[in-house]
Enzyme design. Structure first.
Site, PDB file in Angstrom:
ATOM      1  N   LYS A 182     -44.580   5.161 -37.780  1.00 36.41           N
ATOM      2  CA  LYS A 182     -42.602   4.624 -37.604  1.00 36.41           C
ATOM      3  C   LYS A 182     -43.122   3.013 -37.774  1.00 36.41           C
ATOM      4  CE  LYS A 182     -38.256   7.285 -36.550  1.00 36.41           C
ATOM      5  NZ  LYS A 182     -37.534   7.493 -34.795  1.00 36.41           N
ATOM      6  N   TRP A 212     -38.197   1.551 -28.658  1.00 31.22           N
ATOM      7  CA  TRP A 212     -37.805   1.754 -29.961  1.00 31.22           C
ATOM      8  C   TRP A 212     -37.610   3.215 -30.806  1.00 31.22           C
ATOM      9  CZ3 TRP A 212     -41.966  -0.534 -27.542  1.00 31.22           C
ATOM     10  CH2 TRP A 212     -42.112  -1.710 -26.875  1.00 31.22           C
ATOM     11  N   ASP A 213     -37.671   3.646 -30.592  1.00 28.73           N
ATOM     12  CA  ASP A 213     -37.333   5.257 -31.097  1.00 28.73           C
ATOM     13  C   ASP A 213     -38.413   5.514 -32.416  1.00 28.73           C
ATOM     14  OD1 ASP A 213     -36.474   7.736 -32.134  1.00 28.73           O
ATOM     15  OD2 ASP A 213     -34.787   6.875 -33.175  1.00 28.73           O
ATOM     16  N   ARG A 214     -39.559   5.233 -31.205  1.00 34.93           N
ATOM     17  CA  ARG A 214     -41.075   4.936 -33.028  1.00 34.93           C
ATOM     18  C   ARG A 214     -41.589   6.989 -32.625  1.00 34.93           C
ATOM     19  NH1 ARG A 214     -41.673  -1.286 -32.988  1.00 34.93           N
ATOM     20  NH2 ARG A 214     -40.704  -1.519 -34.367  1.00 34.93           N
TER      21      ARG A 214
END
Length: 808
Positions: A505, A470-472
């Site tokens: 995030k 999730w691009d965290r």
């Protein structure tokens, strides 16, 4: 009821009926889809009500008024039952209903229906509308979406704040010290004096956006203050020194970074400062011999340059003629694909730097290696490559680091006493598909990693997200603080535990023992949704901290819009996406991701008060939508238009289409608030207060200052005077708050977006200054500018008992 004579079927009634007919047909059709997919039946029922009213209007029946009154009351009951007295949620559920009801209740409509004003048959509709308006007024006065409480404001006994050797009136690193607390020990600005802040000076850097710049051209800099001088950088990597009291420019350096269409980002969050061992202790830092005091500047073309802090001249004895070429040892050399946007970590002997790569362009990106260089001559001392973590000896000539390995693009911290440097680590591209990640990548992705300062060897790793899809990335600087925990078995003899505070995030704030990485506040593993895309997998569980600003899962009733129509569209979109909570894996169908990759917290991090042992945070909440697009080959573009090819994921089986979840009118599909200020106790994990923050004045079609709570992208600041500041909201304001309660005490209008972190310092005039940079943020669309603004109190409000000399 007898039929109304034909002459009463006026053109006005026919046109009104036509409007109701169109609305009714649309609501029945769209609402039918929603209901068939498990959503609310209200829109079907409301649509039928509109159709009945349309038929009655066309026939000229006064029963249209009664019918619409029933529809209005039924809508009110449904809306309050679904969202309570939340005004911003009630508004889109009732605005169209009320406006059309007012039209029907007007004399020009009722007369054509054969109903006289104030006649019994005319009263139900006005009464229904009045009831709706009364509920709306009550809802406006009912507080919602917040926590009212107080932070403990007494200093914790026997825990002196660690200044890191920085004088009280100075700001020597991005977070003031290398521990990244974003805390000023100055106390002239208090809740009692903050409203007297006034502009002392404004400086314009002259660095403005150019047509050739990437969209993500942003002012994110936090200036440094050393002695009597401020040091800052600009998006095009100019380095500027200013007089701290007057704002007068002392020197400027231009590294002559060439333009590049390949860059994703063009920004500079800050420079780094170092005072060498050869410094004369009796001489102010800005008067030392040449290059004894140095400013280190990372550039967009992957250089690390050393400058004389006094003059801005290049220190030619560092690296090769004053600079280190960070492309050395990199695989997949492609101009514009690797650079450093964050200031490096500086210690007594080393300078430690990571870098950023363009997101999700290819599986053949440069390496995410982190390197340590000799602070004096720039020789490579060690390198930490997440793809080959044990090989930390300087890489041999002719060899390259691991391609496409997780990188550290944000700001690191260091504890020289423990001999550890702490680095927030990102994810391996492609962010949303991880079917080919190695064991090493899986270990370090989306983690905070502690390295031995002398050797670069791994001492511990704490992973904030397992198998991140999730691009965290861990986006923010780890904040170091000694917490008073006398009953904790890890406590030292003085009752303190050396802690690390890590915002993420997803909204968790992990509080760890910085010696070992073990949690000081509980961390649990919670079951995560399954069902990854073809060739991938999902982690069975994900970590969750006891101190967390992670939002509850979105529900259909949380969908929002300006009217019932775009709210309905958002409900339909909600039901058309895959969503089973925060860790729903990306899919070809499309996945709702909440929190989105904008993050609850991003690179601005949090501010920590080391005396009161509390945290001031600015959580933001925006839902995103991710859709995986199967790739047929490694060359075709699916989601980008020209270089650098962001989100194409060449070499992977999927490209990715990603963006915020917006209504047809371009508004967030989820209801406000979208941003808060918040305060929490770090020793207990308790959130004391949380207040929605910021207006839509600069983002709405009509510039009205509705305080709906908007996202903040920047960092917070705490001062010893009990005040806190932020400037990063998407409206152009800097604001000050009471740290104890979160109450807004002061604000000032900025000439551009303030997406940076404010800082505070003491001038030679004995006054405390607040410094704000307002230059805007490209991808957020805030107003662009180039202003550096210093605020201070009138001279008669400077508090004698808090004064310190500029050098401490």
């Amino acid at each position: 009821m007898p039929e109304i004579p034909t002459h009463r079927r006026s053109t006005l009634l026919v046109l009104t009926a036509l409007v109701f007919l169109i609305i009714g047909l649309g609501l029945v059709a769209a609402g039918g889809w929603l209901a068939a997919h498990g959503g609310s039946w209200y829109y079907v029922a409301a649509g039928l009500g509109f159709l009945i009213v349309a038929w009655l209007l066309f026939r000229g029946h006064a029963a249209a008024l009664w019918t619409y009154a029933l529809l209005t009351l039924a809508s009110l009951v449904w809306a309050v039952g679904e969202v309570g007295l939340d005004w911003w949620q009630l508004a889109p559920r009732g605005d169209v209903i009320v406006v059309l009801g007012l039209w029907l209740a007007m004399p020009w409509t009722t007369r054509r229906l054969g109903v006289r004003a104030l006649a019994p048959r005319a009263l139900p509709l006005p009464l229904a509308l009045a009831a709706t308006i009364v509920v709306a007024v009550i809802a406006m006065a009912v507080p919602s979406h917040g926590i009212d409480g107080r932070l403990p404001m007494q200093a914790v006994a026997d825990v002196p704040p660690d200044s890191g050797g920085v004088p009280a009136g100075d700001w020597h690193a991005y977070g003031r010290t290398q521990g990244g607390q974003r805390y000023s020990p100055l106390d002239q600005i208090t809740p009692q004096t903050i409203d007297r802040l006034e502009v002392a000076w404004t400086y314009h850097t002259g660095d403005v956006r150019k047509p050739t710049d990437p969209n993500e051209t942003t002012y994110q800099v936090t200036p440094l203050k050393v002695g009597d001088t401020l040091y800052l950088c600009t998006p095009h990597n100019y380095v500027i020194a200013l007089d701290a009291v007057t704002g007068r420019e002392r020197w400027r350096y231009d590294p002559a970074v060439p333009d590049s269409a390949n860059r994703q980002h063009l920004t500079c969050r800050g420079v780094s400062y170092h005072l060498g061992d050869a410094a004369d202790p009796a001489t102010p830092p800005d008067q030392q011999a040449p290059c004894v005091a140095r400013i280190f500047m990372p550039t967009a073309d992957a250089r690390l340059i050393a400058l004389d802090a006094r003059t801005g001249d290049v220190c030619r004895d560092f690296g090769e003629n004053g600079a280190i070429q960070l492309w050395r040892g990199m695989p997949n050399l492609k101009e514009g694909f690797y650079y450093s946007t964050s200031p490096p970590v500086v210690t007594r002997e080393l300078i430690v730097i990571g870098g950023a790569v363009n997101d999700n362009v290819s599986t053949s990106d440069p390496s995410g290696v982190i390197r340590a260089y000799d602070i004096d001559n720039g020789a490579l001392v060690w390198n930490f490559d997440t793809g080959n973590p044990d090989a930390t000896q300087p890489i041999e000539d002719g060899r390259t680091y691991t391609e496409n390995s997780p990188n550290s693009w944000s700001i690191g911290s260091v504890d020289e006493a423990l001999g550890l440097v702490y680095l927030p680590i990102g994810n391996q591209p492609p962010d949303q598909w991880g079917g080919r990640r190695s064991d090493s990548v899986e270990r370090f992705s989306s983690s905070v990693t502690a390295l031995d300062l002398a050797t670069g060897q791994v001492r511990w790793v704490f992973q904030a997200v397992h198998h991140d899809l999730w691009d965290r990335d861990v986006p923010a600087q780890p904040t170091l603080i000694d917490l008073s925990m006398p009953n904790n078995p890890r406590a030292r003899p003085d009752g303190t535990v050396p802690a690390l505070v890590q915002p993420t995030k997803q909204g968790d704030i992990f509080v760890l023992d910085r010696r070992t990485g073990d949690p000081l506040l509980p961390v649990t593993e919670e079951p995560a949704p399954q069902g990854a895309a073809e060739g991938d997998h999902t982690a069975p569980t994900q970590p969750a901290s006891a101190l967390s600003f992670r939002p509850p899962p979105l529900q259909e009733r949380d969908m929002w819009g300006a009217t019932m129509f775009d709210q309905l569209a958002c409900r339909i979109r909600y039901r058309s996406l895959d969503y089973d909570g925060a860790y729903t894996p990306p899919s070809v169908r499309g996945t709702l991701v909440y929190p989105g990759n904008f993050g609850v917290f991003n690179w601005g991090g949090v501010a920590v008060d080391p005396e009161r042992q509390v945290v001031f945070a600015t959580p933001a909440y925006l839902a995103f939508v991710i859709r995986l697009i199967p790739r047929d080959n490694d060359t075709e573009t699916y989601v980008s238009d020209g270089p650098p090819g962001l989100n194409e994921n060449f070499g992977a089986p999927f490209a990715v289409d990603i963006g915020p979840m917006l209504s047809p009118l371009g508004l967030p599909c989820q209801a406000p608030p979208w941003g808060y200020v918040a305060g929490a106790d770090l020793r207990t994990g308790d959130i004391a207060w949380m207040r929605r923050n910021g207006t839509v004045r600069d983002r709405a079609p009509v510039p009205l200052p509705f305080e709906m709570g908007v996202p903040d992208l920047g960092g917070p600041l705490i001062t010893a005077g009990g005040t806190a500041f932020i400037s990063g909201t998407i409206d152009n304001y800097v604001r000050g708050y009471d740290l104890e309660t979160g109450r807004k005490l002061w604000e000032d209008r900025l000439p551009a977006g303030g997406q940076a972190t404010p800082m505070s310092y003491l001038g030679r005039d004995g006054r405390q200054y607040l410094l704000v940079v307002a230059g805007g943020h490209g991808s957020l669309g805030t107003d662009a500018g180039d202003a550096v603004i210093a605020y201070t109190l009138p001279e008669n409000l400077a508090l004698p008992d808090s004064e310190a000399s500029p050098n401490g």
